[in-house]
Design a protein around this motif. Structure first.
Motif, PDB file in Angstrom:
ATOM      1  N   TYR A  13       0.836  -1.207   0.000  1.00  0.00           N
ATOM      2  CA  TYR A  13       0.000   0.000   0.000  1.00  0.00           C
ATOM      3  C   TYR A  13       0.871   1.258   0.000  1.00  0.00           C
ATOM      4  O   TYR A  13       0.621   2.195  -0.757  1.00  0.00           O
ATOM      5  CB  TYR A  13      -0.941  -0.009   1.216  1.00  0.00           C
ATOM      6  N   GLU A  14       1.901   1.272   0.828  1.00  0.00           N
ATOM      7  CA  GLU A  14       2.796   2.426   0.891  1.00  0.00           C
ATOM      8  C   GLU A  14       3.525   2.624  -0.445  1.00  0.00           C
ATOM      9  O   GLU A  14       3.703   3.757  -0.906  1.00  0.00           O
ATOM     10  CB  GLU A  14       3.801   2.260   2.031  1.00  0.00           C
ATOM     11  N   ASN A  15       3.912   1.522  -1.069  1.00  0.00           N
ATOM     12  CA  ASN A  15       4.567   1.586  -2.368  1.00  0.00           C
ATOM     13  C   ASN A  15       3.606   2.147  -3.423  1.00  0.00           C
ATOM     14  O   ASN A  15       3.988   2.998  -4.234  1.00  0.00           O
ATOM     15  CB  ASN A  15       5.062   0.200  -2.779  1.00  0.00           C
ATOM     16  N   GLN A  16       2.364   1.700  -3.384  1.00  0.00           N
ATOM     17  CA  GLN A  16       1.351   2.201  -4.318  1.00  0.00           C
ATOM     18  C   GLN A  16       1.124   3.702  -4.118  1.00  0.00           C
ATOM     19  O   GLN A  16       1.002   4.450  -5.086  1.00  0.00           O
ATOM     20  CB  GLN A  16       0.025   1.449  -4.140  1.00  0.00           C
ATOM     21  N   MET A  17       1.072   4.138  -2.894  1.00  0.00           N
ATOM     22  CA  MET A  17       0.856   5.554  -2.594  1.00  0.00           C
ATOM     23  C   MET A  17       2.046   6.395  -3.074  1.00  0.00           C
ATOM     24  O   MET A  17       1.865   7.480  -3.629  1.00  0.00           O
ATOM     25  CB  MET A  17       0.643   5.769  -1.093  1.00  0.00           C
ATOM     26  N   ALA A  18       3.253   5.888  -2.880  1.00  0.00           N
ATOM     27  CA  ALA A  18       4.450   6.604  -3.323  1.00  0.00           C
ATOM     28  C   ALA A  18       4.466   6.703  -4.844  1.00  0.00           C
ATOM     29  O   ALA A  18       4.790   7.765  -5.399  1.00  0.00           O
ATOM     30  CB  ALA A  18       5.705   5.902  -2.817  1.00  0.00           C
ATOM     31  N   GLN A  19       4.100   5.628  -5.537  1.00  0.00           N
ATOM     32  CA  GLN A  19       4.052   5.653  -6.989  1.00  0.00           C
ATOM     33  C   GLN A  19       2.989   6.632  -7.491  1.00  0.00           C
ATOM     34  O   GLN A  19       3.218   7.371  -8.452  1.00  0.00           O
ATOM     35  CB  GLN A  19       3.778   4.262  -7.549  1.00  0.00           C
ATOM     36  N   ARG A  20       1.849   6.652  -6.840  1.00  0.00           N
ATOM     37  CA  ARG A  20       0.774   7.564  -7.224  1.00  0.00           C
ATOM     38  C   ARG A  20       1.210   9.020  -7.031  1.00  0.00           C
ATOM     39  O   ARG A  20       0.963   9.874  -7.878  1.00  0.00           O
ATOM     40  CB  ARG A  20      -0.486   7.275  -6.398  1.00  0.00           C
ATOM     41  N   LYS A  21       1.883   9.282  -5.921  1.00  0.00           N
ATOM     42  CA  LYS A  21       2.359  10.639  -5.651  1.00  0.00           C
ATOM     43  C   LYS A  21       3.404  11.059  -6.694  1.00  0.00           C
ATOM     44  O   LYS A  21       3.358  12.184  -7.202  1.00  0.00           O
ATOM     45  CB  LYS A  21       2.960  10.711  -4.244  1.00  0.00           C
TER      46      LYS A  21
END
Length: 82
Positions: A13-21
């Motif tokens: 989830y944190e990786n997905q959020m970082a990629q989205r940002k």
């Protein structure tokens, strides 16, 4: 086992959020680049104008030569008068 699964999901989830940002930042930067380049005007082709000036073979007066030398601070009254 459940803690490992929760940690893995949290990391995902944190990786997905970082990629989205990162993607949002890149999109914003790209949009700004597009806006800035859209405001630029094309460079005017001055070849014809320059050819006309050269064709007239303009010879400046002595007064103009002296004025150019005075304002530019360089020795510009060469053989061609430029």
């Amino acid at each position: 086992m459940t803690d490992d699964l929760i940690d893995t999901q949290k990391a995902f989830y944190e990786n997905q959020m970082a990629q989205r940002k990162d993607q949002e930042v890149k999109e914003r930067q790209w949009k700004e680049v597009q806006q800035n380049t859209a405001m630029l005007q094309p460079i005017v082709d001055m070849k014809d104008a320059y050819a006309q000036v050269v064709a007239k073979n303009y010879q400046p007066s002595q007064q103009e030569i002296e004025y150019r030398r005075f304002t530019s601070g360089s020795y510009i009254d060469n053989a061609k008068g430029n």
